[in-house]
Design an enzyme around this catalytic site. Structure first.
Site, PDB file in Angstrom:
ATOM      1  N   ASN A  38     -18.894 -12.050  -1.181  1.00 32.45           N
ATOM      2  CA  ASN A  38     -17.960 -12.328  -0.068  1.00 32.45           C
ATOM      3  C   ASN A  38     -17.354 -13.709  -0.262  1.00 32.45           C
ATOM      4  O   ASN A  38     -17.876 -14.513  -1.034  1.00 32.45           O
ATOM      5  CB  ASN A  38     -18.707 -12.290   1.284  1.00 32.45           C
ATOM      6  CG  ASN A  38     -19.882 -13.266   1.300  1.00 32.45           C
ATOM      7  OD1 ASN A  38     -20.950 -12.987   0.767  1.00 32.45           O
ATOM      8  ND2 ASN A  38     -19.665 -14.426   1.908  1.00 32.45           N
ATOM      9  N   HIS A  72     -42.998  -4.684   1.581  1.00 32.67           N
ATOM     10  CA  HIS A  72     -42.943  -4.633   0.120  1.00 32.67           C
ATOM     11  C   HIS A  72     -41.942  -5.676  -0.349  1.00 32.67           C
ATOM     12  O   HIS A  72     -40.754  -5.430  -0.395  1.00 32.67           O
ATOM     13  CB  HIS A  72     -42.515  -3.246  -0.363  1.00 32.67           C
ATOM     14  CG  HIS A  72     -43.446  -2.175   0.075  1.00 32.67           C
ATOM     15  ND1 HIS A  72     -44.650  -1.947  -0.559  1.00 32.67           N
ATOM     16  CD2 HIS A  72     -43.387  -1.291   1.084  1.00 32.67           C
ATOM     17  CE1 HIS A  72     -45.280  -0.961   0.048  1.00 32.67           C
ATOM     18  NE2 HIS A  72     -44.538  -0.541   1.061  1.00 32.67           N
ATOM     19  N   TYR A  77     -36.395 -18.871   3.859  1.00 30.61           N
ATOM     20  CA  TYR A  77     -36.193 -18.558   5.280  1.00 30.61           C
ATOM     21  C   TYR A  77     -37.206 -17.549   5.837  1.00 30.61           C
ATOM     22  O   TYR A  77     -37.285 -17.375   7.050  1.00 30.61           O
ATOM     23  CB  TYR A  77     -34.759 -18.068   5.543  1.00 30.61           C
ATOM     24  CG  TYR A  77     -34.345 -16.816   4.798  1.00 30.61           C
ATOM     25  CD1 TYR A  77     -34.861 -15.562   5.120  1.00 30.61           C
ATOM     26  CD2 TYR A  77     -33.412 -16.884   3.777  1.00 30.61           C
ATOM     27  CE1 TYR A  77     -34.474 -14.425   4.440  1.00 30.61           C
ATOM     28  CE2 TYR A  77     -33.009 -15.755   3.088  1.00 30.61           C
ATOM     29  CZ  TYR A  77     -33.552 -14.528   3.423  1.00 30.61           C
ATOM     30  OH  TYR A  77     -33.168 -13.414   2.745  1.00 30.61           O
ATOM     31  N   SER A 124     -30.857 -10.087  -4.233  1.00 30.07           N
ATOM     32  CA  SER A 124     -30.516  -9.072  -3.225  1.00 30.07           C
ATOM     33  C   SER A 124     -29.566  -8.020  -3.775  1.00 30.07           C
ATOM     34  O   SER A 124     -28.484  -8.349  -4.258  1.00 30.07           O
ATOM     35  CB  SER A 124     -29.807  -9.718  -2.036  1.00 30.07           C
ATOM     36  OG  SER A 124     -30.612 -10.682  -1.445  1.00 30.07           O
ATOM     37  N   HIS A 134     -25.117  -9.062   6.312  1.00 29.60           N
ATOM     38  CA  HIS A 134     -26.027  -8.765   5.207  1.00 29.60           C
ATOM     39  C   HIS A 134     -25.701  -7.398   4.601  1.00 29.60           C
ATOM     40  O   HIS A 134     -25.891  -7.175   3.406  1.00 29.60           O
ATOM     41  CB  HIS A 134     -27.479  -8.813   5.697  1.00 29.60           C
ATOM     42  CG  HIS A 134     -28.472  -8.686   4.582  1.00 29.60           C
ATOM     43  ND1 HIS A 134     -28.447  -9.500   3.463  1.00 29.60           N
ATOM     44  CD2 HIS A 134     -29.511  -7.825   4.388  1.00 29.60           C
ATOM     45  CE1 HIS A 134     -29.429  -9.146   2.638  1.00 29.60           C
ATOM     46  NE2 HIS A 134     -30.078  -8.137   3.182  1.00 29.60           N
TER      47      HIS A 134
HETATM   48  N1  HPA Z   1     -23.784 -17.441   2.304  1.00 28.87           N
HETATM   49  C1  HPA Z   1     -25.083 -17.560   1.997  1.00 28.87           C
HETATM   50  N2  HPA Z   1     -25.732 -16.635   1.289  1.00 28.87           N
HETATM   51  C2  HPA Z   1     -25.039 -15.579   0.842  1.00 28.87           C
HETATM   52  C3  HPA Z   1     -23.671 -15.414   1.139  1.00 28.87           C
HETATM   53  C4  HPA Z   1     -23.010 -16.409   1.907  1.00 28.87           C
HETATM   54  O1  HPA Z   1     -21.802 -16.341   2.206  1.00 28.87           O
HETATM   55  N3  HPA Z   1     -23.295 -14.237   0.564  1.00 28.87           N
HETATM   56  C5  HPA Z   1     -24.394 -13.738  -0.071  1.00 28.87           C
HETATM   57  N4  HPA Z   1     -25.449 -14.542   0.100  1.00 28.87           N
END
Ligand code: HPA
Length: 265
Positions: A227, A56, A80, A25, A239
């Site tokens: 994070n 896409h 998911y 991501s 997100h």
């Molecule tokens: N948890 C799960 N997936 C993630 C997180 C998180 O805190 N941060 C980025 N992807």
């Protein structure tokens, strides 16, 4: 040979690739930097995931990075999305069929350690899969009993650490715990994950690592910390934060991946 690999080789040529990469991501920009590149949208490749927000899911690019022939997936499908832990199996089989002996998996992850704040990079030493899911469920050969000791290759991890050292960049090492998502973890789950020995949490990579080991590929993996885990600060998770923090860490991430790839020359 998979049908997708056949199709790719017709355009991109038969020369085997030295490495496969999966970009997570917010980390896909490296896909634009390959030289002599041939790109294939997932929707054109038999068996590849076709979901994704705008239809896409991503693209596979074959080309050169630091003079090394690689096959790179810019984008991936997650468990998911459809509830299929083996959703990436055809894509991984294709990377293997293109000749890749090794795979670099990358992801965005939440940190369980204040000493590893957003913007940090972490090389995976191991993972915890307490999801109850496994991409090899239903596989009927004995190969399903895949060994997961040193699933993240110590040799490849040493290359990652060398690359970071050469750049003068810190690179943390730690254990990644898979949560299926798509909701983020609760603060209680994050506390439990810390007790269980995890250093970071995320929603990808683990099923890909299992599939890659099943297929006999060596695996290295890097998390970009976006994070601190749920409940570790006063702030809610989002997100948008994952995407923007991953983008902010792109420079460091790209430099590390390039140097790592260059070590395959
Ligand atoms: N948890 C799960 N997936 C993630 C997180 C998180 O805190 N941060 C980025 N992807």
């Amino acid at each position: 040979m998979t049908d997708a690999a056949d199709l790719i080789r017709k355009t991109a040529g038969d020369a085997p690739v030295s490495l496969g990469l999966i970009l997570g991501s917010g980390l896909g920009a490296l896909g634009e930097e390959l030289e002599n590149a041939h790109a294939f949208p997932f929707e054109d490749l038999p068996g590849f995931p076709v979901s994704g927000v705008s239809g896409h899911a991503g693209r596979l690019v074959v080309g050169e990075l630091e003079g090394v022939r690689v096959a790179l997936l810019s984008g991936r499908a997650h468990y998911y999305e459809k509830g299929d832990a083996a959703v990436m199996r055809p894509a991984l089989e294709t990377l293997k069929a293109l000749g890749a002996p090794a795979l670099l998996l990358t992801n965005a992850a939440g940190s369980l350690d204040e000493q590893m704040p957003p913007g940090s990079l972490m090389a995976l030493t191991d993972h915890i899969n307490y999801s109850g899911l496994n991409p090899l469920i239903g596989e009927e050969t004995d190969a399903r009993f895949t060994n997961m000791v040193d699933a993240y290759s110590p040799d490849l991890r040493a290359r990652l650490l060398d690359a970071a050292h050469g750049l003068g960049q810190p690179l943390a090492e730690g254990v990644y715990m898979w949560f299926s998502g798509p909701s983020f973890e609760t603060p209680a789950e994050i506390r439990a994950a810390r007790i269980l020995g995890a250093d970071a949490v995320g929603m990808s990579t683990v099923p890909e690592c299992i599939l890659a080991r099943f297929l006999g590929l060596e695996v290295a993996a890097v998390s970009v910390i976006t994070n601190l885990g749920a409940g570790m600060t006063g702030a809610p998770l989002s997100h948008d934060e994952t995407k923007s923090e991953a983008a902010a860490a792109q420079q460091k991430f790209r430099a590390l991946v390039r140097r790592f790839v260059g070590s395959f020359k």
